[in-house]
Design a protein around this motif. Structure first.
Motif, PDB file in Angstrom:
ATOM      1  N   ASN A 117      -9.744  57.648  -6.823  1.00 26.09           N
ATOM      2  CA  ASN A 117     -10.938  58.257  -6.573  1.00 26.09           C
ATOM      3  C   ASN A 117     -11.611  58.588  -8.117  1.00 26.09           C
ATOM      4  O   ASN A 117     -12.674  58.650  -8.127  1.00 26.09           O
ATOM      5  CB  ASN A 117     -10.776  59.428  -5.727  1.00 26.09           C
ATOM      6  N   ASP A 118     -10.838  58.790  -8.802  1.00 26.59           N
ATOM      7  CA  ASP A 118     -11.326  59.248 -10.272  1.00 26.59           C
ATOM      8  C   ASP A 118     -11.604  57.980 -11.369  1.00 26.59           C
ATOM      9  O   ASP A 118     -12.238  58.156 -12.226  1.00 26.59           O
ATOM     10  CB  ASP A 118     -10.055  60.088 -10.923  1.00 26.59           C
ATOM     11  N   ARG A 119     -11.385  56.625 -10.698  1.00 23.78           N
ATOM     12  CA  ARG A 119     -11.532  55.548 -11.667  1.00 23.78           C
ATOM     13  C   ARG A 119     -13.155  55.319 -11.480  1.00 23.78           C
ATOM     14  O   ARG A 119     -14.033  55.800 -10.360  1.00 23.78           O
ATOM     15  CB  ARG A 119     -10.927  54.526 -11.002  1.00 23.78           C
ATOM     16  N   VAL A 120     -13.764  54.745 -12.288  1.00 23.77           N
ATOM     17  CA  VAL A 120     -15.338  54.463 -12.265  1.00 23.77           C
ATOM     18  C   VAL A 120     -15.411  53.186 -11.717  1.00 23.77           C
ATOM     19  O   VAL A 120     -14.924  51.998 -12.273  1.00 23.77           O
ATOM     20  CB  VAL A 120     -15.767  54.452 -13.937  1.00 23.77           C
ATOM     21  N   ALA A 121     -16.233  53.011 -10.678  1.00 28.26           N
ATOM     22  CA  ALA A 121     -16.696  51.684  -9.873  1.00 28.26           C
ATOM     23  C   ALA A 121     -18.096  51.450 -10.267  1.00 28.26           C
ATOM     24  O   ALA A 121     -18.906  51.890  -9.490  1.00 28.26           O
ATOM     25  CB  ALA A 121     -16.324  51.682  -8.665  1.00 28.26           C
ATOM     26  N   ALA A 122     -18.207  50.511 -11.306  1.00 30.99           N
ATOM     27  CA  ALA A 122     -19.626  50.334 -11.624  1.00 30.99           C
ATOM     28  C   ALA A 122     -19.855  48.754 -11.617  1.00 30.99           C
ATOM     29  O   ALA A 122     -20.926  48.312 -12.053  1.00 30.99           O
ATOM     30  CB  ALA A 122     -19.973  50.926 -13.317  1.00 30.99           C
ATOM     31  N   GLU A 123     -19.087  48.032 -10.969  1.00 25.50           N
ATOM     32  CA  GLU A 123     -19.345  46.421 -10.899  1.00 25.50           C
ATOM     33  C   GLU A 123     -19.563  46.397  -9.401  1.00 25.50           C
ATOM     34  O   GLU A 123     -19.639  47.477  -8.619  1.00 25.50           O
ATOM     35  CB  GLU A 123     -18.274  45.707 -11.358  1.00 25.50           C
ATOM     36  N   GLY A 124     -19.377  45.117  -8.888  1.00 25.09           N
ATOM     37  CA  GLY A 124     -19.549  44.839  -7.349  1.00 25.09           C
ATOM     38  C   GLY A 124     -20.971  44.025  -7.369  1.00 25.09           C
ATOM     39  O   GLY A 124     -21.092  43.122  -7.934  1.00 25.09           O
TER      40      GLY A 124
ATOM     41  N   GLU B  21     -14.312  47.966  -9.447  1.00 20.61           N
ATOM     42  CA  GLU B  21     -14.123  48.550 -10.683  1.00 20.61           C
ATOM     43  C   GLU B  21     -14.416  47.241 -11.570  1.00 20.61           C
ATOM     44  O   GLU B  21     -14.849  47.412 -12.992  1.00 20.61           O
ATOM     45  CB  GLU B  21     -12.591  48.757 -10.820  1.00 20.61           C
ATOM     46  N   THR B  22     -14.219  46.037 -11.484  1.00 16.66           N
ATOM     47  CA  THR B  22     -14.249  44.828 -12.305  1.00 16.66           C
ATOM     48  C   THR B  22     -15.052  43.774 -11.705  1.00 16.66           C
ATOM     49  O   THR B  22     -15.330  43.880 -10.450  1.00 16.66           O
ATOM     50  CB  THR B  22     -13.128  44.446 -12.566  1.00 16.66           C
ATOM     51  N   ASP B  23     -15.596  43.069 -12.618  1.00 16.36           N
ATOM     52  CA  ASP B  23     -16.518  41.836 -12.060  1.00 16.36           C
ATOM     53  C   ASP B  23     -15.500  40.736 -11.344  1.00 16.36           C
ATOM     54  O   ASP B  23     -16.260  40.030 -10.579  1.00 16.36           O
ATOM     55  CB  ASP B  23     -17.098  41.198 -13.437  1.00 16.36           C
ATOM     56  N   PHE B  24     -14.158  40.861 -11.769  1.00 12.34           N
ATOM     57  CA  PHE B  24     -13.166  39.900 -11.174  1.00 12.34           C
ATOM     58  C   PHE B  24     -13.410  40.093  -9.518  1.00 12.34           C
ATOM     59  O   PHE B  24     -13.543  39.132  -8.724  1.00 12.34           O
ATOM     60  CB  PHE B  24     -11.908  40.009 -11.562  1.00 12.34           C
ATOM     61  N   VAL B  25     -13.167  41.397  -9.313  1.00  9.08           N
ATOM     62  CA  VAL B  25     -13.096  41.550  -7.845  1.00  9.08           C
ATOM     63  C   VAL B  25     -14.352  41.243  -6.906  1.00  9.08           C
ATOM     64  O   VAL B  25     -14.354  40.874  -5.816  1.00  9.08           O
ATOM     65  CB  VAL B  25     -12.748  43.071  -7.468  1.00  9.08           C
TER      66      VAL B  25
ATOM     67  N   ASN C 193     -14.169  38.008  -5.595  1.00  9.36           N
ATOM     68  CA  ASN C 193     -12.843  38.002  -4.662  1.00  9.36           C
ATOM     69  C   ASN C 193     -13.456  37.724  -3.387  1.00  9.36           C
ATOM     70  O   ASN C 193     -14.052  38.252  -2.851  1.00  9.36           O
ATOM     71  CB  ASN C 193     -12.053  39.282  -4.845  1.00  9.36           C
ATOM     72  N   ASP C 194     -12.560  36.589  -2.396  1.00  9.04           N
ATOM     73  CA  ASP C 194     -13.341  36.371  -1.153  1.00  9.04           C
ATOM     74  C   ASP C 194     -13.094  37.466  -0.104  1.00  9.04           C
ATOM     75  O   ASP C 194     -14.166  37.769   0.724  1.00  9.04           O
ATOM     76  CB  ASP C 194     -12.548  35.221  -0.591  1.00  9.04           C
ATOM     77  N   LYS C 195     -12.200  38.573  -0.353  1.00  7.04           N
ATOM     78  CA  LYS C 195     -11.985  39.608   0.675  1.00  7.04           C
ATOM     79  C   LYS C 195     -13.161  40.727   0.048  1.00  7.04           C
ATOM     80  O   LYS C 195     -13.496  41.111   1.226  1.00  7.04           O
ATOM     81  CB  LYS C 195     -10.552  40.320   0.341  1.00  7.04           C
TER      82      LYS C 195
ATOM     83  N   LEU D 269     -16.059  39.890  -1.026  1.00  9.79           N
ATOM     84  CA  LEU D 269     -17.312  39.051  -0.431  1.00  9.79           C
ATOM     85  C   LEU D 269     -17.506  39.424   1.393  1.00  9.79           C
ATOM     86  O   LEU D 269     -18.697  39.723   1.800  1.00  9.79           O
ATOM     87  CB  LEU D 269     -17.289  37.728  -0.878  1.00  9.79           C
ATOM     88  N   ASP D 270     -16.104  39.127   1.780  1.00 12.03           N
ATOM     89  CA  ASP D 270     -16.173  39.380   3.101  1.00 12.03           C
ATOM     90  C   ASP D 270     -16.500  41.015   3.563  1.00 12.03           C
ATOM     91  O   ASP D 270     -17.225  41.077   4.428  1.00 12.03           O
ATOM     92  CB  ASP D 270     -14.748  39.050   3.722  1.00 12.03           C
ATOM     93  N   LEU D 271     -16.040  41.978   2.791  1.00  8.37           N
ATOM     94  CA  LEU D 271     -16.155  43.195   3.026  1.00  8.37           C
ATOM     95  C   LEU D 271     -17.968  43.591   2.633  1.00  8.37           C
ATOM     96  O   LEU D 271     -18.514  44.280   3.533  1.00  8.37           O
ATOM     97  CB  LEU D 271     -15.481  44.218   1.933  1.00  8.37           C
ATOM     98  N   ILE D 272     -18.498  42.828   1.777  1.00 12.14           N
ATOM     99  CA  ILE D 272     -19.898  42.866   1.514  1.00 12.14           C
ATOM    100  C   ILE D 272     -20.710  42.555   2.726  1.00 12.14           C
ATOM    101  O   ILE D 272     -21.576  43.261   2.991  1.00 12.14           O
ATOM    102  CB  ILE D 272     -20.319  42.167   0.358  1.00 12.14           C
ATOM    103  N   ASN D 273     -20.450  41.359   3.272  1.00 10.74           N
ATOM    104  CA  ASN D 273     -21.006  41.002   4.571  1.00 10.74           C
ATOM    105  C   ASN D 273     -20.724  41.877   5.491  1.00 10.74           C
ATOM    106  O   ASN D 273     -21.807  42.159   6.345  1.00 10.74           O
ATOM    107  CB  ASN D 273     -20.612  39.313   4.974  1.00 10.74           C
ATOM    108  N   LEU D 274     -19.598  42.475   5.828  1.00 14.83           N
ATOM    109  CA  LEU D 274     -19.177  43.224   6.848  1.00 14.83           C
ATOM    110  C   LEU D 274     -20.198  44.485   6.665  1.00 14.83           C
ATOM    111  O   LEU D 274     -20.741  45.078   7.934  1.00 14.83           O
ATOM    112  CB  LEU D 274     -17.766  43.755   6.996  1.00 14.83           C
ATOM    113  N   VAL D 275     -20.005  45.014   5.770  1.00 14.39           N
ATOM    114  CA  VAL D 275     -21.075  46.457   5.501  1.00 14.39           C
ATOM    115  C   VAL D 275     -22.573  46.106   5.843  1.00 14.39           C
ATOM    116  O   VAL D 275     -23.096  46.951   6.253  1.00 14.39           O
ATOM    117  CB  VAL D 275     -20.573  47.084   3.997  1.00 14.39           C
TER     118      VAL D 275
END
Length: 291
Positions: free
Chosen positions: A52-59, A78-82, A85-87, A89-95
């Motif tokens: 929770n304390d980490r910074v998530a500024a990518e995505g 947190e990172t551009d790598f993720v 990530n296919d998983k 991207l699947d979450l993005i679509n689901l949301v």
């Protein structure tokens, strides 16, 4: 078995998870504290809580639409790598699909939505445990159109920037061209009348202070400020901006050709406004290797 507040409090003190997560865990395990901790672990809640304390500024940003509604949204990691990530991207679509179907009022309501027996918050928590990074649904906005309106949709760089427009009396192509302009130029408002009064006042005060510092005579200072405010409006207001696909005309002129009218627009850029932690490239790579 009835789940009491004392039981939830006890589990929270042990696991450090949220109230709702603890209640879900206790309900699923019939009030057994030990099994509830295991449930939280298995469902990724504890791992999510630790991040929770980490910074998530990518995505990524996304847009989903149907015949009457469209939603623009941002999901951060947190990172551009993720973000590739296919998983993820699947979450993005689901949301996006869930937001379009359920149309929650805000992020808090969205996270509580029930999807086949799980909340959206729990689904995201599970993906945190799988992917290994903090993931958050940061924001979204839903627009509704009538039969005479069209949505304009433009997503740039695979979702780094997204723009959604609602345009009256326009073809899909015209609405999309306006969305492309919004994505590229980032106007603050549709017209001068739509600009935040505090923003206008602050800009005028800033320009007035500059003119005073320049030592301009009082009798022309106001005209100078007025002229510079005109330039500010031309740069900041959608209708007065040079149209990105044809800089020889204003956006207002482009819309006038088809008698179209912009009703609304929303533009998201990944991570805008989030203070990012400075991490060098090698460190970022190694953080992925160690997951």
């Amino acid at each position: 078995m009835k789940i009491t507040g004392q039981m939830v409090k006890e589990l929270r003190e042990i696991a450090g998870a949220g109230i709702l997560d603890c209640k879900h865990a206790l309900t699923a395990t019939n009030g057994n504290i030990k099994e509830a901790v295991e449930w939280l672990t298995e469902n990724g809640v504890l791992k999510a809580a630790k991040k929770n304390d980490r910074v998530a500024a990518e995505g990524l940003c996304g847009i989903r639409h149907n015949a009457t509604h469209a939603v623009i949204y941002e999901v951060n990691a947190e990172t551009d790598f993720v973000a590739k990530n296919d998983k993820f991207l699947d979450l993005i679509n689901l949301v996006g699909d869930i937001l379009l179907i359920k149309k929650p009022a805000d992020v808090e309501a969205a996270l509580k939505l029930d999807i086949d027996g799980q909340t959206l918050e729990q689904i995201i928590a599970h993906q945190i445990s799988v992917i290994g990074e903090k993931i958050t649904l940061r924001r979204f906005e839903i627009l509704e159109k009538s039969a005479t309106n069209n949505f304009g949709i433009y997503v740039h760089m695979g979702g780094r920037i997204a723009a959604l427009t609602l345009v009256e009396n326009a073809t899909a192509d015209v609405a999309k061209d306006v969305a492309m302009h919004v994505a590229a130029i980032n106007p603050l408002a549709i017209s001068r009348d739509n600009l935040d009064a505090e923003v206008v006042a602050a800009k005028k005060a800033e320009l007035t202070a500059i003119v005073v510092e320049e030592g301009k005579p009082q009798n022309i200072a106001e005209k100078i400020v007025e002229g510079r405010m005109g330039k500010f409006f031309a740069e900041s207001v959608l209708l007065e901006q040079d149209f990105v696909k044809n800089p020889d005309m204003k956006v207002a002129g482009f819309l006038e050709i088809s008698t179209a009218t912009v009703q609304a627009f929303v533009r998201y850029a990944v991570g805008e406004g989030i203070e990012k932690e400075e991490v060098d490239f090698a460190t970022e790579v190694m953080s992925q290797v160690r997951q």
